[in-house]
Design a protein around this motif. Sequence first.
Motif, PDB file in Angstrom:
ATOM      1  N   PHE A 136      20.536 -28.065 -29.208  1.00  0.00           N
ATOM      2  CA  PHE A 136      20.419 -28.035 -27.748  1.00  0.00           C
ATOM      3  C   PHE A 136      21.781 -28.149 -27.089  1.00  0.00           C
ATOM      4  N   LEU A 137      22.550 -29.134 -27.557  1.00  0.00           N
ATOM      5  CA  LEU A 137      23.804 -29.421 -26.868  1.00  0.00           C
ATOM      6  C   LEU A 137      24.801 -28.293 -27.064  1.00  0.00           C
ATOM      7  N   LEU A 138      24.884 -27.779 -28.296  1.00  0.00           N
ATOM      8  CA  LEU A 138      25.841 -26.698 -28.528  1.00  0.00           C
ATOM      9  C   LEU A 138      25.490 -25.490 -27.679  1.00  0.00           C
ATOM     10  N   MET A 139      24.196 -25.212 -27.570  1.00  0.00           N
ATOM     11  CA  MET A 139      23.792 -24.079 -26.751  1.00  0.00           C
ATOM     12  C   MET A 139      23.994 -24.401 -25.281  1.00  0.00           C
ATOM     13  N   ALA A 140      23.669 -25.645 -24.920  1.00  0.00           N
ATOM     14  CA  ALA A 140      23.755 -26.008 -23.509  1.00  0.00           C
ATOM     15  C   ALA A 140      25.199 -26.085 -23.034  1.00  0.00           C
ATOM     16  N   LEU A 141      26.138 -26.394 -23.948  1.00  0.00           N
ATOM     17  CA  LEU A 141      27.542 -26.466 -23.545  1.00  0.00           C
ATOM     18  C   LEU A 141      27.992 -25.125 -22.974  1.00  0.00           C
ATOM     19  N   GLY A 142      27.695 -24.064 -23.724  1.00  0.00           N
ATOM     20  CA  GLY A 142      28.053 -22.735 -23.246  1.00  0.00           C
ATOM     21  C   GLY A 142      27.349 -22.417 -21.937  1.00  0.00           C
ATOM     22  N   LEU A 143      26.059 -22.771 -21.883  1.00  0.00           N
ATOM     23  CA  LEU A 143      25.297 -22.489 -20.666  1.00  0.00           C
ATOM     24  C   LEU A 143      25.813 -23.294 -19.490  1.00  0.00           C
ATOM     25  N   ALA A 144      26.196 -24.556 -19.795  1.00  0.00           N
ATOM     26  CA  ALA A 144      26.661 -25.409 -18.701  1.00  0.00           C
ATOM     27  C   ALA A 144      27.926 -24.822 -18.099  1.00  0.00           C
ATOM     28  N   ILE A 145      28.740 -24.193 -18.937  1.00  0.00           N
ATOM     29  CA  ILE A 145      29.935 -23.554 -18.399  1.00  0.00           C
ATOM     30  C   ILE A 145      29.551 -22.331 -17.570  1.00  0.00           C
ATOM     31  N   ILE A 146      28.694 -21.478 -18.173  1.00  0.00           N
ATOM     32  CA  ILE A 146      28.380 -20.212 -17.500  1.00  0.00           C
ATOM     33  C   ILE A 146      27.515 -20.442 -16.265  1.00  0.00           C
ATOM     34  N   PHE A 147      26.479 -21.286 -16.427  1.00  0.00           N
ATOM     35  CA  PHE A 147      25.564 -21.510 -15.313  1.00  0.00           C
ATOM     36  C   PHE A 147      26.137 -22.542 -14.347  1.00  0.00           C
ATOM     37  N   HIS A 169      21.836 -15.749 -23.716  1.00  0.00           N
ATOM     38  CA  HIS A 169      22.643 -16.757 -24.387  1.00  0.00           C
ATOM     39  C   HIS A 169      22.131 -17.041 -25.798  1.00  0.00           C
ATOM     40  N   GLY A 170      20.829 -17.065 -25.936  1.00  0.00           N
ATOM     41  CA  GLY A 170      20.256 -17.274 -27.259  1.00  0.00           C
ATOM     42  C   GLY A 170      20.680 -16.202 -28.237  1.00  0.00           C
ATOM     43  N   GLY A 199      17.501 -17.311 -31.443  1.00  0.00           N
ATOM     44  CA  GLY A 199      18.127 -17.836 -30.237  1.00  0.00           C
ATOM     45  C   GLY A 199      17.181 -17.902 -29.067  1.00  0.00           C
ATOM     46  N   SER A 200      16.324 -16.888 -28.945  1.00  0.00           N
ATOM     47  CA  SER A 200      15.467 -16.848 -27.764  1.00  0.00           C
ATOM     48  C   SER A 200      14.407 -17.933 -27.806  1.00  0.00           C
ATOM     49  N   LEU A 201      14.168 -18.512 -29.012  1.00  0.00           N
ATOM     50  CA  LEU A 201      13.197 -19.605 -29.092  1.00  0.00           C
ATOM     51  C   LEU A 201      13.684 -20.814 -28.304  1.00  0.00           C
ATOM     52  N   THR A 218      16.722 -24.830 -23.449  1.00  0.00           N
ATOM     53  CA  THR A 218      18.120 -25.117 -23.148  1.00  0.00           C
ATOM     54  C   THR A 218      18.395 -25.043 -21.658  1.00  0.00           C
ATOM     55  N   PHE A 219      17.778 -24.072 -21.014  1.00  0.00           N
ATOM     56  CA  PHE A 219      17.964 -24.006 -19.566  1.00  0.00           C
ATOM     57  C   PHE A 219      17.431 -25.268 -18.899  1.00  0.00           C
ATOM     58  N   LEU A 220      16.317 -25.737 -19.423  1.00  0.00           N
ATOM     59  CA  LEU A 220      15.754 -26.970 -18.880  1.00  0.00           C
ATOM     60  C   LEU A 220      16.719 -28.131 -19.116  1.00  0.00           C
ATOM     61  N   VAL A 221      17.351 -28.138 -20.296  1.00  0.00           N
ATOM     62  CA  VAL A 221      18.340 -29.185 -20.601  1.00  0.00           C
ATOM     63  C   VAL A 221      19.449 -29.153 -19.555  1.00  0.00           C
ATOM     64  N   VAL A 222      19.969 -27.955 -19.288  1.00  0.00           N
ATOM     65  CA  VAL A 222      21.097 -27.844 -18.361  1.00  0.00           C
ATOM     66  C   VAL A 222      20.679 -28.261 -16.950  1.00  0.00           C
TER      67      VAL A 222
END
Lengths: 307, 407
Positions: A27-38, A48-49, A236-238, A243-247
Amino acid sequence: MGGYTGEELTAIFLMQGFSGLSLFCVFLLMALGLAIIFGQMGVINMAHGEFLTLGAYITYLVSYLASDTWPFLLDYYFPVAIALAFLGTFILGYLVERFLIRFLYNRPLDTLLATWGLGLILQQIFRSVFGPREKSVVLPDWLMGSFQASDMVDIPINGVMVVALTVVMTIGVFFLLYRSRWGIKVRATTQNRAMANAAGINTEKVDRLTFALGCGIAGVAGAAFTTIASTGPTTGSLYIVDTFLVVVFGGAASLLGTVASAFGIAQSQSILSFFLSGSMAKVITLMTVVGILMFRPQGLFASKVRR
Amino acid sequence: MDKPDTQALAASRWMDKFGGRGKLIQILIIAFLIMVVLPLCADIFRLNLYGKYLTYAFVAAGLVLCWGYGGILSLGQGIFFGLGGYCMAMFLKLEASSPENTAIQSTPGIPDFMDWNQLTELPWFWQPFHSFTLTLILIVAVPALFAFLIGFAMFKRRVGGVYFAIITQAIASIMTILIIGQQGYTGGINGITDLRTLMGWDIQTDFAKYVLYFACCGALLLCLLAGQFIINSRYGQLLIAMRDQEDRVRFSGYDVANIKIFVFVAASVISAIGGAFFTLQVGFMSPSFVGTVASIEMVIFCAVGGRLSLIGAAYGAFLVNLAKSSLSETFPQLWVVAMGALFIAVVMLFPRGLAGLVDDYAGPVRRWMKETFKRPQPAPAVEKKTAPPASNTSPDSAPILSAQESH
């Protein structure tokens, strides 16, 4: 709680907590990238997935090459794979920003649809190239096995490796965003694009690099992912909805919030799944998150970013 | 001279409520296409498929209202489509599992999947679906209530835009996991299958399929008319104003949240009606029509047709589904790529969808046709007669922010 002694409960929490830790890392590794982009750019990257999947497939390719062609390199391929996964996804992200995202900055909902389409195309490419079946990498010897922390608790080394990688990445992203010149430029662009431009920051370049970096981090996440699970075209899409919810739950532009919410969601899901079925654990966790978001839409750690 | 004038005025006023004569003619064209042309051209198997595509047109029309006109992108329309569909499916399933039909089960009288999951009595939330009247009410009421709760919680706290999209998507995901996980209560991943009769009437015969198809067409046309009515009412003007300048509408004294809640509920109810017709025509309902993938595909139906055109969205839903089934029959891999490309193309190249393309190209053609065909008619008097009502009624709808009724 349902007939468990305190000692058993502790053991359960420890074991489930550790298995939750690997979910937390994904979650965190994926969310890190998302947190930057989003968080920084306000762009919804639904693909992203697929960037994570791409990173995982690159790692798979490297490991395949290492085990098949140069077996003596098997012990050392993993760092190379991480670098290549980062590079590959970084370049793809750069191109995607250049040819797709750039035109959609003032239409966030449309980026969502366009990147979803991109994700579908990437998934199909993965399926055609690597086949629909899941692939797993050949782990080097030093990543296998586990150490015995006590007679009840067994900690696998690849899990520790992933945790370590996650910590390093998180600290790295923190320093990049908050302690580097580039980070200052990124945050300046986020806060006030016109003023950043006026101050001589090339905001288009900043955008491009920010997006590419976010994707690159997803690639590293993919590399880390291969050590704990196998990769399929839709891997990834799973995770993308979660992950979006995490962010969002963490508060979009807050790094600390992202870490906290990834930890909370992953751990509660993992611990609850011992007492309930896996699906109900997920339902309850996500419903709680959605419920909290309804009362606190700005997320756990509210940021002071203008919207 | 006086009387026909007022009549024309009245007629024009009446038509303006639905967006003017042009829109009504377009709806008539749709009616002609789906109720005359398609039944004549296709056999009943194909027509049944077309009916299935048309149920997605309901969802697309709902999305036009809430996304195109309200600016609220819901990635969870599948929830409401599914709720409507499941309500209908639960009624049909209860009818199919009468004690006589299910005598071999260990507990006769409950649906077969409950028996397989060791349930011994009907759960409470299945009880209302013994009655057809209650079912019809619930098909509309359950999604409306659910949409109201989501909308109330979100819009009152000014959550909108991207956050709303993400949270609705998460809710769609939760719904799917819940339905699949609670197999004994919902039929699990297979959904609710084996639906054969509606009030003792076999819905699998060709005749029944024809009847259901035409009923679905009729309901779709009514929904399109209702949508046109909403858009062209004073509330519709307010909706557009809110989409474009939310703060100005708020500062003018309107409760923006209520406007949003209403349009979200309206969209969900329309989707749910589509879902109910889906179950009737296809004969089953499963969680794959509820989840995030299904929901986002529904958005693309709407986007392809034109997010600002109810009628366009109906065409969009039909055409995308037609393309989907014909392409995925022959080239299953190509379809996924085509779908992805469609997502990108519709956003990058033609954001107003097919309706936008038609507007761009049909305008000049229509003008050309008018010039070539209408010139020989020496009827300036007729022209004058129809002209004044248009100018009379336009001030009626012009003051967008006249602050008369706060919705």
